[in-house]
Design a protein around this motif. Structure first.
Motif, mmCIF file in Angstrom:
data_model
loop_
_atom_site.group_PDB
_atom_site.id
_atom_site.type_symbol
_atom_site.label_atom_id
_atom_site.label_comp_id
_atom_site.label_asym_id
_atom_site.label_seq_id
_atom_site.Cartn_x
_atom_site.Cartn_y
_atom_site.Cartn_z
ATOM 1 N N LEU A 199 -48.119 -10.891 18.725
ATOM 2 C CA LEU A 199 -46.655 -11.077 18.688
ATOM 3 C C LEU A 199 -46.303 -12.408 18.045
ATOM 4 C CD1 LEU A 199 -45.483 -9.768 22.161
ATOM 5 C CD2 LEU A 199 -45.116 -8.733 19.946
ATOM 6 N N LEU A 200 -47.036 -13.459 18.431
ATOM 7 C CA LEU A 200 -46.776 -14.783 17.861
ATOM 8 C C LEU A 200 -47.060 -14.793 16.366
ATOM 9 C CD1 LEU A 200 -48.065 -17.454 20.376
ATOM 10 C CD2 LEU A 200 -45.806 -17.290 19.375
ATOM 11 N N GLY A 201 -48.142 -14.103 15.968
ATOM 12 C CA GLY A 201 -48.499 -14.056 14.558
ATOM 13 C C GLY A 201 -47.413 -13.388 13.744
ATOM 14 N N ARG A 202 -46.857 -12.265 14.301
ATOM 15 C CA ARG A 202 -45.783 -11.567 13.587
ATOM 16 C C ARG A 202 -44.573 -12.489 13.423
ATOM 17 N NH1 ARG A 202 -44.490 -6.047 16.279
ATOM 18 N NH2 ARG A 202 -42.486 -7.021 16.640
ATOM 19 N N TYR A 203 -44.269 -13.238 14.500
ATOM 20 C CA TYR A 203 -43.125 -14.156 14.451
ATOM 21 C C TYR A 203 -43.343 -15.218 13.386
ATOM 22 C CZ TYR A 203 -40.219 -18.083 15.746
ATOM 23 O OH TYR A 203 -39.356 -19.130 15.714
ATOM 24 N N THR A 204 -44.552 -15.789 13.331
ATOM 25 C CA THR A 204 -44.807 -16.856 12.346
ATOM 26 C C THR A 204 -44.703 -16.312 10.932
ATOM 27 O OG1 THR A 204 -46.713 -17.053 13.777
ATOM 28 C CG2 THR A 204 -46.149 -18.950 12.479
ATOM 29 N N ARG A 205 -45.122 -15.031 10.715
ATOM 30 C CA ARG A 205 -45.021 -14.471 9.371
ATOM 31 C C ARG A 205 -43.563 -14.341 8.950
ATOM 32 N NH1 ARG A 205 -49.530 -11.723 10.479
ATOM 33 N NH2 ARG A 205 -48.509 -9.882 11.297
ATOM 34 N N THR A 206 -42.705 -13.802 9.842
ATOM 35 C CA THR A 206 -41.279 -13.700 9.486
ATOM 36 C C THR A 206 -40.693 -15.085 9.252
ATOM 37 O OG1 THR A 206 -40.775 -13.635 11.819
ATOM 38 C CG2 THR A 206 -40.773 -11.531 10.675
ATOM 39 N N LEU A 207 -41.181 -16.078 10.030
ATOM 40 C CA LEU A 207 -40.693 -17.449 9.880
ATOM 41 C C LEU A 207 -41.004 -17.980 8.487
ATOM 42 C CD1 LEU A 207 -39.463 -19.499 11.944
ATOM 43 C CD2 LEU A 207 -41.695 -20.539 12.027
ATOM 44 N N SER A 208 -42.242 -17.781 8.023
ATOM 45 C CA SER A 208 -42.604 -18.337 6.718
ATOM 46 C C SER A 208 -41.907 -17.585 5.599
ATOM 47 C CB SER A 208 -44.119 -18.303 6.543
ATOM 48 O OG SER A 208 -44.568 -16.979 6.543
ATOM 49 N N GLU A 209 -41.666 -16.252 5.801
ATOM 50 C CA GLU A 209 -40.936 -15.513 4.768
ATOM 51 C C GLU A 209 -39.506 -16.040 4.623
ATOM 52 O OE1 GLU A 209 -41.322 -11.450 5.871
ATOM 53 O OE2 GLU A 209 -43.476 -11.489 5.438
ATOM 54 N N THR A 210 -38.843 -16.260 5.769
ATOM 55 C CA THR A 210 -37.467 -16.770 5.705
ATOM 56 C C THR A 210 -37.429 -18.163 5.106
ATOM 57 O OG1 THR A 210 -37.660 -16.118 7.992
ATOM 58 C CG2 THR A 210 -35.448 -16.338 7.127
ATOM 59 N N LYS A 211 -38.440 -18.945 5.421
ATOM 60 C CA LYS A 211 -38.482 -20.314 4.941
ATOM 61 C C LYS A 211 -38.553 -20.341 3.411
ATOM 62 C CE LYS A 211 -41.028 -24.209 6.949
ATOM 63 N NZ LYS A 211 -42.321 -24.244 7.647
ATOM 64 N N ASN A 212 -39.320 -19.393 2.827
ATOM 65 C CA ASN A 212 -39.425 -19.360 1.373
ATOM 66 C C ASN A 212 -38.104 -19.010 0.728
ATOM 67 O OD1 ASN A 212 -42.053 -19.991 1.638
ATOM 68 N ND2 ASN A 212 -42.791 -17.889 1.523
ATOM 69 N N LYS A 213 -37.303 -18.169 1.438
ATOM 70 C CA LYS A 213 -36.046 -17.711 0.850
ATOM 71 C C LYS A 213 -34.964 -18.777 0.936
ATOM 72 C CE LYS A 213 -36.578 -13.181 2.296
ATOM 73 N NZ LYS A 213 -36.105 -12.411 3.419
ATOM 74 N N ARG A 214 -34.953 -19.552 2.020
ATOM 75 C CA ARG A 214 -33.782 -20.372 2.285
ATOM 76 C C ARG A 214 -33.697 -21.534 1.296
ATOM 77 N NH1 ARG A 214 -36.125 -23.513 7.199
ATOM 78 N NH2 ARG A 214 -36.553 -25.495 6.216
ATOM 79 N N LEU A 215 -32.447 -21.960 1.048
ATOM 80 C CA LEU A 215 -32.245 -23.089 0.157
ATOM 81 C C LEU A 215 -31.776 -24.300 0.971
ATOM 82 C CD1 LEU A 215 -32.680 -23.549 -2.736
ATOM 83 C CD2 LEU A 215 -30.327 -22.946 -3.218
ATOM 84 N N ALA A 273 -29.489 -23.687 4.143
ATOM 85 C CA ALA A 273 -29.206 -23.352 5.535
ATOM 86 C C ALA A 273 -30.512 -23.018 6.256
ATOM 87 C CB ALA A 273 -28.257 -22.160 5.595
ATOM 88 N N PRO A 274 -30.940 -23.847 7.211
ATOM 89 C CA PRO A 274 -32.180 -23.552 7.911
ATOM 90 C C PRO A 274 -31.947 -22.511 9.011
ATOM 91 C CG PRO A 274 -31.325 -25.664 8.602
ATOM 92 C CD PRO A 274 -30.319 -25.084 7.672
ATOM 93 N N GLU A 275 -31.625 -21.292 8.620
ATOM 94 C CA GLU A 275 -31.346 -20.235 9.590
ATOM 95 C C GLU A 275 -32.668 -19.610 10.014
ATOM 96 O OE1 GLU A 275 -28.968 -18.246 12.039
ATOM 97 O OE2 GLU A 275 -28.160 -19.634 10.565
ATOM 98 N N LEU A 276 -33.199 -20.039 11.156
ATOM 99 C CA LEU A 276 -34.515 -19.548 11.571
ATOM 100 C C LEU A 276 -34.340 -18.272 12.378
ATOM 101 C CD1 LEU A 276 -36.213 -22.859 12.634
ATOM 102 C CD2 LEU A 276 -36.380 -21.670 10.473
ATOM 103 N N PRO A 277 -35.242 -17.311 12.199
ATOM 104 C CA PRO A 277 -35.166 -16.091 13.014
ATOM 105 C C PRO A 277 -35.508 -16.415 14.461
ATOM 106 C CG PRO A 277 -37.186 -16.133 11.762
ATOM 107 C CD PRO A 277 -36.392 -17.304 11.296
ATOM 108 N N ARG A 278 -34.891 -15.657 15.359
ATOM 109 C CA ARG A 278 -35.137 -15.911 16.766
ATOM 110 C C ARG A 278 -36.438 -15.293 17.217
ATOM 111 N NH1 ARG A 278 -30.704 -13.635 19.046
ATOM 112 N NH2 ARG A 278 -28.852 -14.704 18.353
ATOM 113 N N LEU A 279 -37.093 -15.960 18.124
ATOM 114 C CA LEU A 279 -38.355 -15.441 18.646
ATOM 115 C C LEU A 279 -38.080 -14.250 19.551
ATOM 116 C CD1 LEU A 279 -41.387 -15.964 18.866
ATOM 117 C CD2 LEU A 279 -40.920 -17.416 20.814
#
Lengths: 399, 119
Positions: A375-391, A393-399
């Motif tokens: 579960l944590l691994g899946r969360y970290t993957r979505t986190l890094s994907e969003t991080k690459n997209k953002r310019l 606004a640091p809108e982080l996905p919720r755990l």
């Protein structure tokens, strides 16, 4: 040689002098208290030197090396310096609470020493509610820090005090849940019973082999409870200078410092007693005094792990830390507790052999750990994907 | 037997409480005492303090404290269950499971209500 026998012969010697029984008991308590106090203070000096030396070595420095051989006298020199320093009380402070806070900090950590079993039956007070006692007096430390943060009337101290509430109270839940697992397996709150319930099989009876996930959870939560990096947000130097003890100087600061180190040692000692078999080790049933050696070896190993983590990891952010506690550790603790209860009950009702229950408990632990990690691994993957997209606004996905 | 054990805790509590007080009193005797208004002012990295430190603070801390109280009470109720675990039957186990699950639902509720988010 039996340490227990020394105490009994001491009592016999007192009775031989013709002192009434009540006074013998009182002298016994007094001697025991002074012994525990002396042990705690000596340990504090040793731990401060050890931690500084370890952190130095890990970070490619020398650590203290000026006063005495290998800097061994350094803690004593520091203590003497702190004793003779001028003590400043801020004019704004709430004086009574301000002066009471360091006293309570030392009081709570010393009280924890009274129930730790150093060897079989070698314990200050062998009470039948040991684990509950540890939790109750452990929570008093939170109180002392909150009092210090509030009474200093300083913005940094107050922020530190608030972080104490958020962090220490939150991490007390997973630690309480996980301390319940050895209680459940042994069926007693007495720390001596819990340690002696882990004997046999050349150390394979230790709960760390049966419940590795629970031990890991305890270790992480203990890092937070001991205010250690990566969870040392309540004294984050770069954000709030020193946190709750910012306005304290001289001996009052020294008491907070001492409480901090002794608290870590006590957390190591609890880990040793609950998960690493306490005083258990080879030949301990023939030579009971060896138990003390094993207990201190294991506890100092745990302390080394704490110091190692502290010297290695950077600090977490407060939202990450709180989310990790409530969304990862608390559900994991509940799952482990319920799983252990169900498996042990099934084993007892269907009269499985003992090793079968233990193997099932181990399998349950590994499954819970793997599910949590995935579960944590899946969360970290979505986190890094969003991080690459953002310019911006640091809108982080919720755990 | 039991009174003997708690007696040590009582004596030790008195000693553990008095010991830091005695040390502080001792340092009061030997340390220098030269206070001045600048020394006694609130420390804020050398800058003069603006306003009082005792201000209103975020409700977030209350929320976490409230959730903590609920779960801490749960822990207190589960400790007797864990001690008596070998003596009670399946019924008590199921009751404990229902008790824990109810709190788990509470945790999920707090989670969905964003009470666990740190804004």
């Amino acid at each position: 040689m039996d340490l227990r026998a020394i105490g009994e012969s001491f009592i016999a010697w007192l009775q031989g002098l013709g002192i009434p029984d009540g006074w013998v008991l009182f002298i016994n308590w007094l001697v025991g208290s002074v012994l525990i106090l002396g042990l705690a203070l000596t340990l504090a000096l040793a731990l401060i030197w050890l931690e500084r030396k370890l952190a130095g070595r890990i970070q490619d420095r020398l650590g203290p090396n000026r006063v005495g051989p290998y800097g061994l006298i350094q803690p004593i020199a520091d203590a003497l310096k702190l004793l003779t320093k001028e003590d400043i009380t801020p004019a704004e402070a709430d004086r009574i609470t301000y002066n009471l806070a360091p006293i309570i900090a030392v009081f709570h950590v010393l009280m924890l020493f009274a129930v730790i079993p150093f060897a079989d039956q070698v314990v200050g007070a062998n009470i039948n509610v040991g684990v509950l006692y540890l939790m109750a007096f452990g929570a008093l430390g939170t109180m002392a820090m909150l009092m210090a943060g509030w009474a200093s009337r300083n913005k940094y101290a107050l922020l530190g005090g608030f972080r104490v509430v958020a962090q220490l109270l939150s991490y007390e839940i997973p630690i309480a849940l996980v301390m319940m697992i050895p209680v459940l397996l042994v069926g007693s709150l007495n720390l001596n019973d819990i340690a002696s319930g882990q004997g046999g099989l050349f150390g394979l009876g230790w709960f760390v082999w049966i419940m590795p996930a629970a031990f890991l959870l305890y270790f992480i939560a203990a890092l937070a409870e001991g205010e250690r990096a990566p969870f040392d947000l309540l004294e984050a130097e770069s954000e709030i200078v020193a946190g709750y003890n910012i306005e304290y100087s001289a001996m009052k600061f020294a008491w907070f410092y001492l409480a901090f180190f002794l608290n870590t040692w006590i957390l190591s000692a609890i880990a040793t007693t609950l998960f690493l078999g306490g005083w258990q080790g080879p030949f301990v049933d023939k030579i009971p005094a060896l138990g003390v050696v094993y207990f201190f070896a294991k506890t100092f190993f745990m302390f080394f792990l704490f110091a190692w983590v502290r010297a290695t990891f950077p600090r977490l952010r407060i939202d990450q830390m709180m989310a990790f506690c409530w969304k990862v550790l608390v559900p994991m603790g509940l799952a482990l507790l319920l799983g252990a209860a169900i498996i042990v009950k099934m084993g007892a009702e269907m009269s499985w052999p003992g090793y079968m229950t233990n193997v099932l408990l181990l399998v349950m632990n590994i499954v819970v750990l793997l599910v949590m990690l995935s579960l944590l691994g899946r969360y970290t993957r979505t986190l890094s994907e969003t991080k690459n997209k953002r310019l911006f606004a640091p809108e982080l996905p919720r755990l | 037997m039991l009174t003997q054990q708690y007696g040590l805790i009582g004596v030790f509590a008195v000693i553990a409480f008095i010991f830091p007080i005695v040390t502080l009193a001792f340092t009061w005797l030997i340390r220098p005492k030269r206070p001045n208004p600048l020394k006694n002012s609130t420390y804020e990295c050398g800058i003069e303090t603006v306003g009082d430190a005792w201000v209103q603070f975020r409700a977030q801390y209350y929320l976490f404290a409230l959730i903590f109280v609920v779960f801490d009470l749960e822990a207190i109720f589960l400790f007797p269950f864990a001690v008596a675990f070998n003596k009670v039957g399946w019924f008590a186990l199921f009751e404990a499971i229902i008790f824990v699950l109810m709190l788990f639902v509470g945790l999920i509720y707090a989670w969905k209500k964003n009470a666990l988010e740190w804004q």
